[in-house]
Design a protein around this motif. Sequence first.
Motif: not given
Length: 125
Positions: A29-34, A38-43, A113-117
């Motif tokens: 899921i994290t790889q897909v989100v990356k 325009d996704i800034l963060e994911a939980h 699981i994800f935060s854009s830099e």
Amino acid sequence: MSDRELKAGTNLYFGAPAKPLPDVTIKAITQVVKRVPDILEAHLPQCFIEGEKEARQVLVVGVKSSDDIPRVGETLMHKLASTLSQGELEFIDVMPFESGLIPAGVRKAGCQIFSSETKPWWKIW
């Protein structure tokens, strides 16, 4: 997959999942989100929706603007569908929010699981 809108005022309760998804599923899921612009963060918190029978782990994504939600949601769902069909999990509920409007309980759950830099303005080169 279908869209579902919650009624205004529906209570949502977030927390850490009692039985988290397997690590391999979280990584997928994290790889897909990356790969979705325009996704800034994911939980991946657990969510109980008032009126439902049970809580479930959901994917909460934050985007820059609410105008981005339809486009990001469609891209994300398309990429998730092909990824999830290859594993044990058939689907996951996705809850998109404008990043500044993500419920506090989502962040308090500690399931990011994800935060854009985001670079400071003086480091944009």
